[in-house]
Design a protein around this motif. Structure first.
Motif, mmCIF file in Angstrom:
data_model
loop_
_atom_site.group_PDB
_atom_site.id
_atom_site.type_symbol
_atom_site.label_atom_id
_atom_site.label_comp_id
_atom_site.label_asym_id
_atom_site.label_seq_id
_atom_site.Cartn_x
_atom_site.Cartn_y
_atom_site.Cartn_z
ATOM 1 N N ALA A 166 0.722 -1.014 0.425
ATOM 2 C CA ALA A 166 0.277 -0.236 -0.452
ATOM 3 C C ALA A 166 0.726 1.127 -0.344
ATOM 4 C CB ALA A 166 -0.901 -0.215 1.311
ATOM 5 N N MET A 187 -9.559 2.797 -6.336
ATOM 6 C CA MET A 187 -8.333 1.895 -4.980
ATOM 7 C C MET A 187 -8.580 0.792 -5.524
ATOM 8 S SD MET A 187 -5.367 2.386 -4.117
ATOM 9 C CE MET A 187 -5.284 4.357 -3.552
ATOM 10 N N PHE A 227 -3.178 6.876 0.136
ATOM 11 C CA PHE A 227 -2.741 8.192 -0.683
ATOM 12 C C PHE A 227 -2.744 9.546 -0.809
ATOM 13 C CE2 PHE A 227 -2.981 9.365 -5.440
ATOM 14 C CZ PHE A 227 -2.286 7.968 -6.278
ATOM 15 N N VAL A 275 -6.281 -2.768 0.339
ATOM 16 C CA VAL A 275 -7.281 -0.958 -0.169
ATOM 17 C C VAL A 275 -7.396 -0.468 0.270
ATOM 18 C CG1 VAL A 275 -9.294 -0.511 -1.500
ATOM 19 C CG2 VAL A 275 -7.927 -3.050 -2.096
ATOM 20 N N THR A 323 -6.121 12.492 -6.939
ATOM 21 C CA THR A 323 -6.193 11.754 -5.908
ATOM 22 C C THR A 323 -7.434 11.384 -5.810
ATOM 23 O OG1 THR A 323 -4.003 13.529 -4.979
ATOM 24 C CG2 THR A 323 -5.647 11.436 -3.513
ATOM 25 N N ALA A 381 -4.487 1.009 0.741
ATOM 26 C CA ALA A 381 -3.576 2.413 0.318
ATOM 27 C C ALA A 381 -3.932 3.514 0.202
ATOM 28 C CB ALA A 381 -3.836 1.502 -1.411
ATOM 29 N N ARG A 382 -5.839 3.356 0.604
ATOM 30 C CA ARG A 382 -6.722 4.576 0.190
ATOM 31 C C ARG A 382 -6.166 4.957 2.227
ATOM 32 N NH1 ARG A 382 -12.367 1.834 -1.315
ATOM 33 N NH2 ARG A 382 -12.288 2.835 -2.932
ATOM 34 N N MET A 391 -5.209 -2.203 -7.067
ATOM 35 C CA MET A 391 -4.597 -2.846 -6.044
ATOM 36 C C MET A 391 -4.622 -3.647 -6.816
ATOM 37 S SD MET A 391 -3.108 -0.768 -4.389
ATOM 38 C CE MET A 391 -1.876 -1.523 -3.584
ATOM 39 N N ALA A 442 -7.627 8.267 -7.751
ATOM 40 C CA ALA A 442 -7.131 6.727 -7.579
ATOM 41 C C ALA A 442 -8.547 6.435 -6.006
ATOM 42 C CB ALA A 442 -5.698 7.636 -6.644
ATOM 43 N N GLU A 443 -8.636 7.444 -4.709
ATOM 44 C CA GLU A 443 -9.121 6.331 -3.673
ATOM 45 C C GLU A 443 -10.729 6.202 -4.343
ATOM 46 O OE1 GLU A 443 -9.071 7.085 -0.780
ATOM 47 O OE2 GLU A 443 -6.639 8.503 -0.830
#
Length: 518
Positions: free
Chosen positions: A42, A104, A133, A126, A97, A129-130, A108, A100-101
């Protein structure tokens, strides 16, 4: 240039030492288990952007442009240039961003392909990573502020910012676990909060340097179009090492459980000399070369590049040899406690030795690429970098079966040497790189001194280290003796063989101390 290298290198060393403390705690609390694997994967994603932007493409495109505007049009025009870049970067980074959120799980699903068969582990990746990020836009904007400071020849604050990352991460790891599901969650929150702290520090430093920036409406002016045209290809050209490490992370996710973690721990040890030497030399070299090229001093630029190569090899050759021969004692002492088992230490040591094979090449890439960027050429490193990534990917698939956890790091090392050869050949062909007599004389002597040091390390490891390497405290004593013996052997052998002159180095350091502080 040496003064700037020492400034950046000194702060980077502090950051790396704190980073080791953080990794020691991670190893003790998480070992090489599933939560550690999930956090490391992540955290790879925002850190890939950090390394590309903070140490690569953005700096390479922004610093020459900012320095050129500052020199030709003055501080007011340079401020407008930086504000325009800040506005455009903020706009598209925030948009990226948000996307991506939202997506995600899909991101991933590609990046952590080996985790998709384990729903709980994949859900954890996941989630972490959230959390991590948002560090990406924060650290990319921090890179812009660092570029302003570097363009003003002020390196200390930008080099000190990563110290905050490690301090905040350690604090969150120790204080937050009772309030979150896992230590991985605590680490992830620490990552994003550290981004806020770093951007506050750098903005204060920029204001203190007399370049207070505001945030105007984003506009793609001709200067911004030129900046991003140069920055785009530079993402690959200067970020080849980071892209190769991302490939390693992807491949390691397909290997047995714990492989992501042991490769991470190996990379962290390898990053100490790489970060201290490579980042310091590359950061200090680009503004110097840019001024010499713009000032019509091509001969002086070639000499500067020779000295940068010499300085890089002076430190990376012995570091690489030491990491190969003493990988297991180093990993065992640093991480061998708590949840980190002896089997984990053995695997991490083997991965570290594979990374160490390419350590000089990893640093030389950071030395050679600025020679292209200083002349406004971001295209040549792109195609060499593209070929290096292809070589790395092909080797990863070829070696992951027979070599397992050693496959990804060895592939990266071979690809880095391939990239160095191509970059050096191109620079030589264009007349921008010609090894002078001093470099040709010193490098073989440095290598001979490194080999003498290796022999001493081998003997100390099998005598003193074996005798003292029992309890926790004695293992640290044994490692200190091992490192001290290696440094002493390299210093004496290098001085006697003529690989370097310790008196000149001491005089340079003393001159720096007498100079006014930045």
């Amino acid at each position: 240039m040496l003064r700037s290298i020492l400034t950046v290198g000194g702060w980077t060393m502090v950051s790396r030492v704190l980073g080791f403390l953080r990794d020691i705690l991670i190893a003790a609390m998480l070992g090489a288990g599933p939560v550690a694997d999930a956090f490391f994967l992540a955290n790879r994603l925002p850190n890939l952007f950090r390394r590309l932007f903070g140490e690569g493409a953005f700096n390479a495109a922004f610093v020459p442009g900012f320095a050129g505007v500052l020199a030709s049009e003055g501080p007011a025009a340079a401020r407008r240039f930086a504000e325009e870049a800040l506005a455009v970067m903020t706009f598209w980074l925030l948009g990226l961003t948000v996307l991506a959120e939202i997506f995600m799980p899909q991101i991933m699903g590609l990046y952590a392909l080996g985790f998709t068969d384990e729903p709980e582990k994949f859900a954890l990746v996941v989630e972490l990573a959230r959390i991590t990020f948002p560090y990406m836009p924060l650290i990319c904007l921090t890179a812009l502020l660092s570029g302003v400071l570097n363009g003003l020849d002020r390196f200390a604050a930008a080099a000190a910012a990563p110290v905050i990352y490690n301090v905040v991460s350690i604090g969150f790891m120790l204080a937050l676990p009772p309030f979150v599901p896992t230590v991985g969650h605590a680490l992830s929150w620490g990552v994003s909060v550290s981004g806020v702290a770093q951007i506050v520090l750098l903005y204060w430093a920029v204001r203190r340097a007399g370049m207070s920036l505001r945030l105007p409406r984003p506009r793609l002016t001709p200067q911004m179009r030129l900046l991003f045209r140069r920055m785009g290809p530079g993402l690959l050209g200067s970020g080849v090492i980071q892209l190769n490490l991302a490939v390693d992370a992807f491949i390691s996710g397909l290997l047995p459980a714990g492989t992501v973690s042991v490769i991470y721990y190996a990379d962290r040890v390898n990053q100490l000399p790489l970060g201290v030497i490579g980042v310091a030399v590359g950061t200090a070299l680009l503004p110097t070369l840019s001024r010499q090229v713009r000032g019509g001093e091509p001969g002086q630029a070639v000499t500067t590049l020779n000295r940068a190569i010499e300085f890089a090899l002076l430190l990376t050759l012995p570091a690489a040899l030491a990491l190969v021969v003493a990988a297991l004692p180093i990993v065992s002492v640093l991480f061998g406690r708590g949840a980190f088992t002896p089997e984990d230490a053995q695997r991490a040591a083997e991965a570290l030795a594979a990374y160490a094979v390419g350590l000089p090449a990893f640093v030389l890439v950071k030395v050679l690429v600025p020679a292209f960027f200083a002349r406004g050429d971001t295209k040549a490193p792109v195609w060499t970098g593209t070929l290096a990534v292809v070589v790395n990917l092909a080797l990863n698939f070829a070696l992951m079966g027979p070599l397992q956890h050693m496959g990804p790091p060895l592939s990266s090392s071979i690809a880095a040497w391939f990239n160095v050869v191509l970059l050096a050949w191109l620079l030589h062909r264009r007349g921008h790189l010609a090894t002078d007599a001093e470099l040709r004389r010193r490098v073989p002597r440095m290598l001979a001194a490194g080999l003498a040091m290796t022999a001493v390390l081998w003997m100390v490891e099998r005598t003193v280290f074996a005798a003292l390497g029992g309890s926790f405290g004695l293992r640290w004593v044994a490692l200190a003796l091992l490192v001290s013996a290696g440094l002493a052997a390299y210093g004496v052998a290098g001085q006697l063989l003529g690989g370097f002159d310790l008196r000149k180095a001491a005089q340079a350091v003393l001159r720096r101390r007498r100079a006014p502080a930045e």
